[in-house]
Design a protein around this motif. Structure first.
Motif, mmCIF file in Angstrom:
data_model
loop_
_atom_site.group_PDB
_atom_site.id
_atom_site.type_symbol
_atom_site.label_atom_id
_atom_site.label_comp_id
_atom_site.label_asym_id
_atom_site.label_seq_id
_atom_site.Cartn_x
_atom_site.Cartn_y
_atom_site.Cartn_z
ATOM 1 N N ALA A 219 0.848 -1.190 0.000
ATOM 2 C CA ALA A 219 0.000 0.000 0.000
ATOM 3 C C ALA A 219 0.884 1.240 0.000
ATOM 4 O O ALA A 219 1.761 1.380 0.856
ATOM 5 C CB ALA A 219 -0.918 0.002 1.212
ATOM 6 N N PRO A 220 0.675 2.155 -0.941
ATOM 7 C CA PRO A 220 1.569 3.314 -1.023
ATOM 8 C C PRO A 220 1.399 4.279 0.128
ATOM 9 O O PRO A 220 0.336 4.386 0.742
ATOM 10 C CB PRO A 220 1.159 3.974 -2.350
ATOM 11 C CG PRO A 220 -0.245 3.527 -2.577
ATOM 12 C CD PRO A 220 -0.326 2.135 -2.016
ATOM 13 N N ALA A 221 2.459 4.982 0.403
ATOM 14 C CA ALA A 221 2.435 6.046 1.407
ATOM 15 C C ALA A 221 1.672 7.243 0.855
ATOM 16 O O ALA A 221 1.435 7.344 -0.356
ATOM 17 C CB ALA A 221 3.868 6.450 1.755
ATOM 18 N N PRO A 222 1.269 8.192 1.701
ATOM 19 C CA PRO A 222 0.615 9.413 1.210
ATOM 20 C C PRO A 222 1.513 10.179 0.240
ATOM 21 O O PRO A 222 2.742 10.082 0.286
ATOM 22 C CB PRO A 222 0.376 10.214 2.497
ATOM 23 C CG PRO A 222 0.347 9.197 3.585
ATOM 24 C CD PRO A 222 1.326 8.140 3.171
ATOM 25 N N ALA A 223 0.878 10.959 -0.620
ATOM 26 C CA ALA A 223 1.606 11.664 -1.674
ATOM 27 C C ALA A 223 2.738 12.526 -1.123
ATOM 28 O O ALA A 223 3.845 12.544 -1.679
ATOM 29 C CB ALA A 223 0.639 12.517 -2.490
ATOM 30 N N ALA A 224 2.475 13.247 -0.049
ATOM 31 C CA ALA A 224 3.509 14.133 0.499
ATOM 32 C C ALA A 224 4.745 13.351 0.933
ATOM 33 O O ALA A 224 5.878 13.829 0.778
ATOM 34 C CB ALA A 224 2.953 14.931 1.676
ATOM 35 N N GLN A 225 4.542 12.146 1.471
ATOM 36 C CA GLN A 225 5.677 11.323 1.880
ATOM 37 C C GLN A 225 6.436 10.781 0.671
ATOM 38 O O GLN A 225 7.677 10.743 0.661
ATOM 39 C CB GLN A 225 5.199 10.173 2.764
ATOM 40 C CG GLN A 225 4.626 10.626 4.096
ATOM 41 C CD GLN A 225 4.268 9.459 5.001
ATOM 42 O OE1 GLN A 225 4.736 8.341 4.804
ATOM 43 N NE2 GLN A 225 3.435 9.723 5.992
ATOM 44 N N LEU A 226 5.699 10.362 -0.354
ATOM 45 C CA LEU A 226 6.352 9.891 -1.577
ATOM 46 C C LEU A 226 7.206 10.994 -2.179
ATOM 47 O O LEU A 226 8.348 10.759 -2.590
ATOM 48 C CB LEU A 226 5.296 9.441 -2.591
ATOM 49 C CG LEU A 226 4.409 8.265 -2.213
ATOM 50 C CD1 LEU A 226 3.358 8.038 -3.302
ATOM 51 C CD2 LEU A 226 5.235 6.992 -2.018
ATOM 52 N N ASP A 227 6.650 12.198 -2.234
ATOM 53 C CA ASP A 227 7.364 13.316 -2.840
ATOM 54 C C ASP A 227 8.626 13.658 -2.047
ATOM 55 O O ASP A 227 9.692 13.905 -2.627
ATOM 56 C CB ASP A 227 6.456 14.535 -2.926
ATOM 57 C CG ASP A 227 5.278 14.335 -3.874
ATOM 58 O OD1 ASP A 227 5.216 13.287 -4.554
ATOM 59 O OD2 ASP A 227 4.411 15.232 -3.924
ATOM 60 N N ALA A 228 8.529 13.676 -0.729
ATOM 61 C CA ALA A 228 9.678 14.023 0.108
ATOM 62 C C ALA A 228 10.790 12.983 -0.031
ATOM 63 O O ALA A 228 11.979 13.328 -0.107
ATOM 64 C CB ALA A 228 9.247 14.161 1.562
#
Length: 211
Positions: free
Chosen positions: A84-93
């Protein structure tokens, strides 16, 4: 330490690296061809997938053959074994942390960011902050299947030259072309872009390898 190409087809320093990000360790594999032309291509995986997806593998091979260095990035949640992917902000960081590490590791003149599906979205959202010169978006998921009203089309409006490669049978939809965003549609391909991965690479390589 900055690295430089070696004496074989792919430089001796190529290999896997694990780095700490604000959301756990990420991993990337960096391959630099002997005749590196100064372009670095950084690719991310889909939401539940890995960097060994057929389209990513084909683009990776084609890019190396054209003198482009390639980094394949695995997000922290996949390194930790989660699907399950992490939230977008975490992926971006996490993505930006990897790019910062790559800038310390390799001298390059032109940066192309991209990936497939979720990885393409991350690349688009962060392209300007990353200082990217071009974006390669494979299987960009325009909307969730059956939910065209949940469009993510605005994520492509980055101001950075972008090539989107989607299949005409992609259940996630196909975004429209516009100034600065060229969309190449492959007949018979689904969201996986796995039927003819060489065609994906052929459609991408001139855009990726441009100076």
């Amino acid at each position: 330490m900055k690295v430089a190409p070696g004496n074989s087809g792919v430089a001796e320093h190529s290999g896997a690296h694990k780095i700490e990000t604000p959301h756990g360790p990420a991993r990337y594999r960096l391959d630099v061809p002997d005749r590196h032309g100064g372009v670095l291509l950084v690719l991310g995986h889909g939401a539940g997938g890995d960097v060994d997806a057929a389209d990513l593998t084909a683009v990776h091979a084609a890019a190396l053959a054209r003198g482009v260095a390639v980094a394949l990035v695995t997000q922290p949640y996949r390194v930790a074994g989660r699907r399950a992917p992490a939230p977008a902000a975490q992926l971006d960081a996490a993505w930006l942390a990897v790019l910062a590490d790559l800038r310390r590791a390799l001298d390059f003149g032109s940066l192309v960011v991209g990936g497939r599906s979720s990885g393409a979205r991350v690349a688009c959202r962060t392209a300007r902050e990353a200082g990217a010169d071009r974006i390669l978006a494979l299987a960009f998921p325009l909307h969730p299947p059956g939910r065209p009203e949940k469009s993510r089309d605005q994520e492509l409006d980055t101001g950075v030259p972008t090539l989107v490669i989607n299949g005409d049978r992609d259940a996630f939809g196909v975004p429209p072309s516009r100034p600065g965003v060229r969309v190449h549609v492959l007949p018979g391909e689904t969201h996986a872009l796995s039927k003819h991965p060489d065609a994906v690479a052929a459609a991408a390589i001139d855009f990726v390898a441009a100076g």
